[in-house]
Design an enzyme around this catalytic site. Sequence first.
Site, PDB file in Angstrom:
ATOM      1  N   ASN A 187     -22.466  -9.488  16.430  1.00 10.48           N
ATOM      2  CA  ASN A 187     -23.367 -10.642  16.335  1.00 10.48           C
ATOM      3  C   ASN A 187     -24.702 -10.210  16.950  1.00 10.48           C
ATOM      4  O   ASN A 187     -24.836 -10.134  18.161  1.00 10.48           O
ATOM      5  CB  ASN A 187     -22.776 -11.825  17.109  1.00 10.48           C
ATOM      6  N   LYS A 247     -27.391 -11.788  17.008  1.00  5.08           N
ATOM      7  CA  LYS A 247     -28.185 -12.937  17.492  1.00  5.08           C
ATOM      8  C   LYS A 247     -29.632 -12.809  17.009  1.00  5.08           C
ATOM      9  O   LYS A 247     -29.857 -12.308  15.908  1.00  5.08           O
ATOM     10  CB  LYS A 247     -28.098 -13.031  19.019  1.00  5.08           C
ATOM     11  N   HIS A 285     -21.135 -21.211  16.881  1.00 11.00           N
ATOM     12  CA  HIS A 285     -21.306 -20.358  18.070  1.00 11.00           C
ATOM     13  C   HIS A 285     -21.757 -21.241  19.237  1.00 11.00           C
ATOM     14  O   HIS A 285     -22.497 -22.212  19.038  1.00 11.00           O
ATOM     15  CB  HIS A 285     -22.353 -19.271  17.778  1.00 11.00           C
ATOM     16  N   GLU A 321     -23.939 -20.891  21.363  1.00 16.44           N
ATOM     17  CA  GLU A 321     -25.402 -21.044  21.493  1.00 16.44           C
ATOM     18  C   GLU A 321     -25.916 -22.101  20.522  1.00 16.44           C
ATOM     19  O   GLU A 321     -26.864 -22.822  20.828  1.00 16.44           O
ATOM     20  CB  GLU A 321     -26.071 -19.670  21.286  1.00 16.44           C
ATOM     21  N   GLU A 345     -14.317 -17.815  22.433  1.00 14.79           N
ATOM     22  CA  GLU A 345     -15.432 -17.266  23.191  1.00 14.79           C
ATOM     23  C   GLU A 345     -15.716 -18.160  24.391  1.00 14.79           C
ATOM     24  O   GLU A 345     -16.475 -19.139  24.272  1.00 14.79           O
ATOM     25  CB  GLU A 345     -16.678 -17.200  22.314  1.00 14.79           C
ATOM     26  N   GLY A 358     -22.582 -13.000  27.174  1.00 14.68           N
ATOM     27  CA  GLY A 358     -23.852 -12.440  27.617  1.00 14.68           C
ATOM     28  C   GLY A 358     -23.993 -12.387  29.127  1.00 14.68           C
ATOM     29  O   GLY A 358     -25.097 -12.186  29.648  1.00 14.68           O
ATOM     30  N   SER A 401     -18.654 -10.599  26.397  1.00 10.48           N
ATOM     31  CA  SER A 401     -18.894  -9.366  27.160  1.00 10.48           C
ATOM     32  C   SER A 401     -17.871  -8.262  26.869  1.00 10.48           C
ATOM     33  O   SER A 401     -17.480  -7.521  27.771  1.00 10.48           O
ATOM     34  CB  SER A 401     -18.972  -9.665  28.657  1.00 10.48           C
TER      35      SER A 401
END
Length: 257
Positions: free
Chosen positions: A10, A12, A96, A98, A170, A176, A216
């Site tokens: 991904n 991003k 996701h 985010e 996730e 991250g 991560s």
Amino acid sequence: MARRPMMAANWKMNKLLREARDYVEQLLPLIEGSEGVDVAIFAPFTCLPEVVRMTRDTPVVAGAQNFYYEDSGAFTGEVSAPMLLDVGAGAVIVGHSERREIFGETDALVAHKTVRAISAGLLPVVCVGETKEERDAGKMWDKVSAQVRAVFEQLDASKISGEDVIFAYEPVWAIGTGETATPEDAQDAIGRIRDLLGEISGEEFAGEVCILYGGSIKPENVDDIMAQRDVDGGLVGGASLEAESFAELVNGAAKGG
Ligand code: PEP
């Protein structure tokens, strides 16, 4: 049928076109020996046609990171499933964290997108996961199970096979941050997701669905994560940005973790 391992990058909101080209050119020879692993690159819309072009006739699937469920119309800034198919995308990330946290995507919207992706012939990677506060409060499973159940409020599992959808667990606190869930925590959550899919959609469906861990993942921890019984692969942000480290992850998954 045995599930195949998968490693998904991904990117991003990273990479200019030139950087995307350099990456794919570098990656392809590095993963030549890993036929047993499904590989996907989720690129920004601007790079997607180029990633599609460069990965044609390779085992790598090019995907998008988001889309909107309507096919066309007054939805400024959005991209539809037919548009993704038009440029050759084969998969799309849905929900996701985010998108959920920064752009306010709700469970209902994520479910609607999942249904549309499948009906369009795009493979959705549906992300679920709890925040640190939720985990610390002992609410991990309340959150994750609610997110999974919400998908099936709109998706009729009796009309699809388990190979038509992918889930990614996730935990938000691991994305991250450099903080990874322990392999046991990843197995615990993913095993419970698979059991829940069995309850909702039957054992056959649950046995076919590929469930990824994301948060991560790096070359140093991929083996332990991949070794868990219900973990079928990884959705990778930071460590997927360099072709070399993503190739290490793909090759690690090919060895069976
Ligand atoms: C992600 O963006 O899905 C992700 C897991 O990111 P990272 O690997 O950087 O934690």
